[in-house]
Design a protein around this motif. Structure first.
Motif, PDB file in Angstrom:
ATOM      1  N   LYS A 153       0.815  -1.215   0.000  1.00 57.70           N
ATOM      2  CA  LYS A 153       0.000   0.000   0.000  1.00 57.70           C
ATOM      3  C   LYS A 153       0.850   1.268   0.000  1.00 57.70           C
ATOM      4  O   LYS A 153       0.313   2.372   0.002  1.00 57.70           O
ATOM      5  N   ASN A 165      -4.656   2.891   3.360  1.00 59.69           N
ATOM      6  CA  ASN A 165      -4.471   2.408   4.729  1.00 59.69           C
ATOM      7  C   ASN A 165      -5.782   2.350   5.509  1.00 59.69           C
ATOM      8  O   ASN A 165      -5.854   1.696   6.556  1.00 59.69           O
ATOM      9  N   GLU A 168      -9.690  -2.003   4.418  1.00 62.64           N
ATOM     10  CA  GLU A 168      -9.367  -3.355   4.860  1.00 62.64           C
ATOM     11  C   GLU A 168     -10.387  -4.312   4.255  1.00 62.64           C
ATOM     12  O   GLU A 168     -11.527  -4.385   4.697  1.00 62.64           O
ATOM     13  N   LYS A 171     -10.342 -11.232   4.159  1.00 68.43           N
ATOM     14  CA  LYS A 171      -9.544 -12.302   3.568  1.00 68.43           C
ATOM     15  C   LYS A 171     -10.457 -13.333   2.915  1.00 68.43           C
ATOM     16  O   LYS A 171     -11.556 -13.607   3.390  1.00 68.43           O
TER      17      LYS A 171
END
Length: 223
Positions: A153, A165, A168, A171
């Motif tokens: 990033k 940043n 998010e 996953k």
């Protein structure tokens, strides 16, 4: 030249005369009927490819009719706003600024950093996700340098780094099976070397990553 695919099975399947039914669908990433559709949505396929590389998911939020006129109906902007402190008086201007900074007039995300490919939504059709998975299996595999390239990033642009940043993505669950293998010996290595070479030049990489990938995939599918 050594091949890796199960050529006997491929020849037997294609020899049946139908390229869009039966076992051929399990061998090739898409059928002849969906080829144009995949080509027209190659930008979106790249988003799925990069999420395969980074092992991330892009969660979709169902839009309500009243959301159509709101910038915050975009989940990317929603997430950024949740992470930033601002006054209620500044909310509209901040939403508008983020929208203009991240998205073009066609509401397509502006790619100014490799990580941003993760934010490109893919149409809700299996063929697009399957093709992104195919490119990952054939061209990227487990190259750690390429994985690091798209996961990073860091950037010299302070605003872009701030935005990245604050993002998010969840996953990806489970381990993805490797369904495809490159047909040409050394083909994958050539692509990876070219990709890493152009990645040394940020603007050139951003502009030519889609073209380079499309070129190699064209060769892979037409050799």
């Amino acid at each position: 030249m050594r091949t890796i695919l199960q050529i006997d099975k491929l020849i037997t399947t294609l020899g049946k005369g139908k390229h869009d039914t039966g076992e051929v669908i399990a061998i090739l990433p898409f059928s002849s009927k969906s080829a144009k559709e995949v080509r027209d949505h190659f930008f979106e396929v790249l988003g799925e490819l990069v999420r395969n590389i980074c092992e991330l998911e892009l969660k979709r939020k169902k839009r309500k009719p009243e959301d159509e006129l709101s910038y915050t109906s975009n989940p990317v902007i929603e997430q950024i706003l949740r992470e930033i402190e601002y006054s209620a008086d500044d909310e509209y201007d901040l939403e508008r600024f983020l929208n203009q900074h991240l998205f073009g007039q066609d509401n397509r995300i502006k790619i100014t950093h490799p990580y941003l490919y993760n934010l490109i939504p893919v149409p809700e059709k299996d063929v697009f996700k399957k093709f992104g998975h195919f490119i990952h299996n054939v061209l990227i595999q487990e190259n750690e340098e390429i994985i690091a390239l798209f996961k990073a990033k860091e950037t010299n642009d302070i605003l872009t780094e701030l935005i990245l940043n604050k993002l998010e993505l969840p996953k990806r669950e489970g381990i993805q099976k490797k369904e495809y293998q490159p047909l040409l010996d050394g083909f994958t290595k050539l692509y990876q070397e070219d990709l890493l070479y152009i990645s040394k030049h940020k603007e050139y990489f951003i502009s030519n990553f889609p073209l380079l990938t499309h070129f190699y995939i064209f060769i892979a599918l037409h050799h």
